[in-house]
Design a protein around this motif. Structure first.
Motif, PDB file in Angstrom:
ATOM      1  N   HIS A 160      -2.195   1.704   0.510  1.00 18.51           N
ATOM      2  CA  HIS A 160      -1.320   1.500   1.504  1.00 18.51           C
ATOM      3  C   HIS A 160      -1.757   1.655   2.784  1.00 18.51           C
ATOM      4  N   PRO A 161      -1.265   1.561   4.538  1.00 18.06           N
ATOM      5  CA  PRO A 161      -1.466   1.126   5.144  1.00 18.06           C
ATOM      6  C   PRO A 161      -1.465   2.954   5.858  1.00 18.06           C
ATOM      7  N   THR A 162      -2.976   2.688   6.572  1.00 24.39           N
ATOM      8  CA  THR A 162      -3.287   4.005   6.928  1.00 24.39           C
ATOM      9  C   THR A 162      -4.349   3.557   8.624  1.00 24.39           C
ATOM     10  N   LEU A 163      -4.152   4.950   9.379  1.00 26.96           N
ATOM     11  CA  LEU A 163      -4.836   4.904  10.701  1.00 26.96           C
ATOM     12  C   LEU A 163      -6.244   3.460  10.704  1.00 26.96           C
ATOM     13  N   ASN A 164      -6.843   3.532   9.347  1.00 27.06           N
ATOM     14  CA  ASN A 164      -8.800   3.212   9.010  1.00 27.06           C
ATOM     15  C   ASN A 164      -7.777   1.560   9.271  1.00 27.06           C
TER      16      ASN A 164
ATOM     17  N   ARG B 164       6.239   1.987  -3.739  1.00 29.84           N
ATOM     18  CA  ARG B 164       6.838   3.478  -3.646  1.00 29.84           C
ATOM     19  C   ARG B 164       5.889   3.026  -5.179  1.00 29.84           C
ATOM     20  N   PRO B 165       4.090   3.691  -4.434  1.00 26.98           N
ATOM     21  CA  PRO B 165       3.343   3.548  -5.424  1.00 26.98           C
ATOM     22  C   PRO B 165       3.731   5.409  -6.075  1.00 26.98           C
ATOM     23  N   VAL B 166       3.685   4.577  -7.673  1.00 27.56           N
ATOM     24  CA  VAL B 166       3.221   5.845  -8.261  1.00 27.56           C
ATOM     25  C   VAL B 166       1.929   6.459  -8.246  1.00 27.56           C
ATOM     26  N   ASN B 167       0.887   5.747  -8.759  1.00 27.71           N
ATOM     27  CA  ASN B 167      -0.516   6.506  -8.274  1.00 27.71           C
ATOM     28  C   ASN B 167      -1.152   5.654  -7.280  1.00 27.71           C
ATOM     29  N   ARG B 168      -2.725   5.573  -7.187  1.00 27.64           N
ATOM     30  CA  ARG B 168      -3.445   4.994  -5.960  1.00 27.64           C
ATOM     31  C   ARG B 168      -4.473   5.505  -5.856  1.00 27.64           C
ATOM     32  N   ILE B 169      -5.593   4.348  -5.840  1.00 25.41           N
ATOM     33  CA  ILE B 169      -6.714   4.031  -6.313  1.00 25.41           C
ATOM     34  C   ILE B 169      -7.419   3.764  -4.779  1.00 25.41           C
TER      35      ILE B 169
ATOM     36  N   GLY C  61      -3.718  -5.939   5.923  1.00 22.47           N
ATOM     37  CA  GLY C  61      -4.402  -6.359   4.375  1.00 22.47           C
ATOM     38  C   GLY C  61      -3.876  -5.290   3.276  1.00 22.47           C
ATOM     39  N   THR C  62      -2.842  -4.077   2.760  1.00 29.60           N
ATOM     40  CA  THR C  62      -3.064  -3.677   2.253  1.00 29.60           C
ATOM     41  C   THR C  62      -2.209  -3.796   1.280  1.00 29.60           C
ATOM     42  N   LEU C  63      -2.049  -3.308   0.001  1.00 28.47           N
ATOM     43  CA  LEU C  63      -1.036  -3.349  -0.763  1.00 28.47           C
ATOM     44  C   LEU C  63       0.002  -4.341  -0.515  1.00 28.47           C
ATOM     45  N   ALA C  64       0.712  -2.792  -0.070  1.00 31.12           N
ATOM     46  CA  ALA C  64       1.855  -1.965   0.322  1.00 31.12           C
ATOM     47  C   ALA C  64       2.519  -3.222   1.234  1.00 31.12           C
ATOM     48  N   ASN C  65       1.768  -4.282   2.152  1.00 29.25           N
ATOM     49  CA  ASN C  65       2.197  -4.867   2.718  1.00 29.25           C
ATOM     50  C   ASN C  65       2.134  -6.264   1.721  1.00 29.25           C
ATOM     51  N   GLY C  66       0.917  -7.020   0.878  1.00 29.18           N
ATOM     52  CA  GLY C  66       0.650  -7.737   0.025  1.00 29.18           C
ATOM     53  C   GLY C  66       2.516  -7.539  -0.765  1.00 29.18           C
ATOM     54  N   TRP C  67       2.866  -6.406  -1.565  1.00 29.68           N
ATOM     55  CA  TRP C  67       4.102  -6.511  -2.302  1.00 29.68           C
ATOM     56  C   TRP C  67       5.254  -6.744  -1.229  1.00 29.68           C
ATOM     57  N   LEU C  68       5.556  -6.651  -0.165  1.00 25.04           N
ATOM     58  CA  LEU C  68       6.825  -6.670   1.136  1.00 25.04           C
ATOM     59  C   LEU C  68       6.693  -8.432   1.031  1.00 25.04           C
TER      60      LEU C  68
END
Length: 308
Positions: free
Chosen positions: A100-104, A128-133, A108-115
């Motif tokens: 998911h997006p952060t300050l850095n 809504r990620p249940v687990n994060r890696i 280009g994140t999985l969140a952007n791709g899912w949307l």
């Protein structure tokens, strides 16, 4: 908008509606949002309050309120969908993509791709990620597709990671029970420290060769960098994990892959088990070491986190 329907079984006869909904896994937060942001609850098609009593054989229906606006922008991002139904999606993330997006990593994140995928289907929703890696960990990420499913999936989800570590470890099972705390010399680093939070990792050594060992790791707790820290503390850092003492000659990123994900799928709690094969870079590293990486490895994983 998603509609949920729950028939009232005999053992719930006479319950107040709010109590009955909690027995069906509807969280207090979800009940509140339906009451105040949605159309409310309906009993046999009649609008009712949550303090009304329900009777066996009746049917409760309600619509989940629309998802709140999100600041995450749709962008094409490489990933695949390993499993999907009306309540859950399991996304297979390549290494190098942040969840998911952060300050850095603002894009280009999985969140952007899912949307972006939802937009291409003409659908709306949030991530809504249940687990994060970690960004450089590959493998499965479980996502809830609505607010009702999120706490239920979070409660039931279990994961197994494949880890390629430096050094030869004896075959068979093992367990690390060592607290993890922030490492003082690093913004992101962690370390085993008596002042840290309780942290437990269970593992099975699947094989050794070429100066490395392949492990199936199941985290009992979910601390940041837990598997990486625990294995480094044992003296067997992940191949490619230069943050925790690993060498990058065999692999340019830490050799960790979320390979198996098991969860109970709402609304009926049916067991689901999703498996992700090793990505090419990880499989190539295993081949160099003479370790299983294809069908043989998947067969070895078949007894780990079985669906039943």
């Amino acid at each position: 908008m998603q509609r949920l329907t729950f028939p009232v079984p005999p053992d719930c006869d006479g319950m107040r509606l709010g109590v009955f909904l909690r027995t069906r896994g509807v969280s207090a937060a979800c009940i509140k949002s339906v009451k105040y942001q949605g159309a409310g609850f309906f009993l046999q098609g009649r609008s009712v309050y949550t303090d009304e009593r329900v009777r066996a054989g009746q049917r409760i229906t309600f619509d989940l309120p629309p998802d709140p606006p999100t600041d995450v922008q749709p962008e094409p991002v490489a990933f695949s969908v390993a499993y999907e139904d009306d309540f859950a999606a399991v996304l297979d993330k390549p290494a190098g993509v942040a969840v998911h997006p952060t300050l850095n990593h603002t894009g280009g994140t999985l969140a952007n791709g899912w949307l972006n995928l939802l937009q291409s289907r003409g659908e709306t929703g949030v991530f809504r990620p249940v687990n994060r890696i970690d960004k450089n960990t590959s493998g499965l990420v479980l996502c809830a597709k609505n607010a009702y499913a999120a706490p239920l999936l979070s409660k039931s989800a279990q994961k197994c990671y494949l880890a390629l570590v430096q050094g030869i470890m004896p075959p068979g099972p093992g367990r690390v029970d060592a607290p993890i705390a922030r490492r003082g010399d690093s913004i992101i680093g962690r370390c085993v420290d008596p002042s840290g939070k309780p942290s437990v990792t269970e593992y099975t050594v699947l094989g050794s060769g070429g100066g490395h060992s392949l492990l199936a790791c199941t985290p009992v707790t979910g601390r940041t960098h837990q598997i990486r820290v625990h294995l480094s503390w044992l003296g067997h850092p992940l191949a490619g994990d230069d943050l925790y003492g690993g060498e990058t000659a065999l692999l340019s990123r830490h050799a960790l892959h979320c390979a198996v994900l098991r969860f109970d799928c709402p609304p009926d709690g049916q067991h689901r088990r999703v498996v992700s094969p090793l990505p090419a870079d990880f499989a190539a590293a295993c081949d160099v070491c003479g370790l299983p990486a294809g069908d043989e490895l998947m067969l070895m994983l078949s007894s780990i986190l079985p669906p039943g």
